[in-house]
Design an enzyme around this catalytic site. Structure first.
Site, mmCIF file in Angstrom:
data_model
loop_
_atom_site.group_PDB
_atom_site.id
_atom_site.type_symbol
_atom_site.label_atom_id
_atom_site.label_comp_id
_atom_site.label_asym_id
_atom_site.label_seq_id
_atom_site.Cartn_x
_atom_site.Cartn_y
_atom_site.Cartn_z
ATOM 1 N N TYR A 309 104.108 47.774 20.753
ATOM 2 C CA TYR A 309 103.018 46.870 21.109
ATOM 3 C C TYR A 309 101.761 47.636 21.535
ATOM 4 O O TYR A 309 101.852 48.735 22.086
ATOM 5 C CB TYR A 309 103.449 45.955 22.244
ATOM 6 C CG TYR A 309 104.656 45.100 21.922
ATOM 7 C CD1 TYR A 309 104.940 44.738 20.603
ATOM 8 C CD2 TYR A 309 105.512 44.668 22.923
ATOM 9 C CE1 TYR A 309 106.040 43.957 20.311
ATOM 10 C CE2 TYR A 309 106.621 43.884 22.632
ATOM 11 C CZ TYR A 309 106.883 43.534 21.319
ATOM 12 O OH TYR A 309 107.974 42.765 21.031
ATOM 13 N N GLU A 386 114.337 30.919 42.575
ATOM 14 C CA GLU A 386 113.859 29.707 41.910
ATOM 15 C C GLU A 386 112.784 28.993 42.730
ATOM 16 O O GLU A 386 112.015 28.194 42.178
ATOM 17 C CB GLU A 386 115.033 28.770 41.631
ATOM 18 C CG GLU A 386 115.988 29.325 40.573
ATOM 19 C CD GLU A 386 117.174 28.422 40.305
ATOM 20 O OE1 GLU A 386 117.575 27.672 41.233
ATOM 21 O OE2 GLU A 386 117.714 28.460 39.177
#
Length: 405
Positions: A309, A386
């Site tokens: 990349y 979370e």
């Protein structure tokens, strides 16, 4: 960094709305975590995303050559388009977290948090759908496969990602979760954020023989060993000390037993840089150095380079705006400027080559540990908090609301 956006009515209740969506966000994340898929084709993940967007007034298309999902939300007024991205693919890794929703697929795991990106973006789509009358333009939600080495973003661009909206995409934003930062903190910086990546294989060929008689053979092992050290010297002597570059030889393979000189020795490694100029210099120097060392040992050498990349470069103005938005919506302590880039690589770089935009990191260090001690991304034991998800959902939504005001 100033935060003149704190009292902006567009962001009133945004964090609360993101918290209200937390059950949906967590449910989708855990579903994806249990059933990870790798690469460019993710049929189960793709279907889960489409089902998560069910009931929303979105124009949804799927990829032709890749398992992508693109959803377009029309705002209440005409205007430009903004792009939000979440990647979806997993890693070839055996999970060892002990989570109740751990991977059920042998040898595959969401160890980089792409399941969380997807879930947060799906909830952001739902939140923005509720506020679509406030948008002057369109939001393009990019659910991307194949980030982990498969150039998924490039495939989506080649399939016309930037042409799906009625107007040009003027800004783009992506989040990447990390266990190594405090939970709920958004971190960003202008300019280079992540490095370019190239992978390479160097094969040194000599002449095999008996280990007791090296003069009758042509041993490739000393040549290969010399190359390891010499390549590190290239970084320190050919590249400016103010220009980061990392060259790592991660694999050395030669021989089969103790009394045989092998015919070949193979080195594998990676090159990471923060500028295309440094990348080019290093890619020119690696063969040059190795060829001369091989010749000095009467060996030959061949190379395989796998282009990775490009450098992930944040637009200065967009990155600053991301931090201002995070401070306004999440609170000043939840927005911090990164002092330095990191040397990992990201195919979000392909989008940023085409559109002014930014990537930011979302901290999700588990509450029972500290960022220093937390297992990192790509670990088989990594766990993400979370409770950070609503901050990610709100950050996505705030970016779109601000860009399409």
């Amino acid at each position: 960094m100033t935060t003149p956006l704190t009292d902006d009515p567009r962001f009133t209740g945004l964090r609360e709305a993101a918290h209200a969506l937390q059950p949906r966000t967590v449910a989708l994340r855990r579903l994806l975590h249990r059933h990870p898929e790798e690469g460019l084709l993710l049929p189960r993940t793709q279907q889960a995303v489409i089902e998560a967007l069910d009931g929303l007034d979105l124009k949804i298309t799927t990829g032709e050559s890749v398992g992508s999902v693109v959803a377009v939300l029309d705002g209440g007024r005409p205007g430009p388009a903004v792009l939000l991205r979440g990647d979806m693919d997993a890693l070839p890794l055996q999970e060892d977290t002990g989570l109740e929703f751990a991977s059920e697929v042998d040898g595959s795991m969401h160890a980089c948090g792409h399941d969380t990106h997807t879930a947060m973006l799906a909830s952001a789509a739902r939140l923005l759908h509720e506020r679509r009358s406030e948008l002057a333009g369109q939001v393009v939600f990019m659910f991307q496969p194949g980030e982990e080495g498969y150039h998924g973003a490039k495939h989506m661009l080649d399939e016309g990602l930037l042409d799906v909206a009625d107007a040009p995409v003027e800004k783009a934003f992506a989040l990447h979760i990390t266990s190594k930062e405090e939970s709920g903190v958004v971190r960003c910086r202008p300019g280079p954020l992540m490095a370019s990546a190239n992978m390479f294989t160097i094969t040194v060929t000599g002449r095999g023989g008996h280990a007791s008689m090296p003069s009758d053979a042509c041993d490739p092992v000393p040549a290969a060993a010399e190359m390891v050290g010499a390549l590190q010297t290239v970084v320190t002597r050919r590249i400016s000390v103010f220009e980061p570059a990392v060259l790592t030889i991660a694999s050395i393979v030669a021989g089969t037993t103790t009394n045989i000189i092998p015919e070949t020795a193979q080195l594998k490694g990676t090159l990471r840089t923060l500028s295309e100029q440094t990348r080019k210099i290093m890619l020119d120097e690696i063969p040059k150095v190795c060829e001369h060392i091989a010749a000095a040992h009467s060996c030959t050498v061949s190379f395989q380079f796998e282009p990775g990349y490009p450098v992930t470069v944040n637009d200065d103005a967009v990155a600053d705006r991301v931090l201002d938005l995070a401070a306004a919506v999440l609170g000043p302590k939840h927005a911090t400027r990164m002092p330095n880039p990191i040397m990992g690589a990201e195919d979000w770089s392909y989008v940023l080559e085409r559109v002014p935009g930014a990537m930011a990191f979302l901290g999700a260090c588990p509450p029972e540990t500290t960022p220093v001690d937390a297992q990192p991304n790509h670990s088989n034991r990594v766990v993400f908090d979370e409770a950070a998800f609503p901050h990610g959902v709100a950050a996505y939504a705030a970016f779109a609301l601000d860009a399409l005001r």
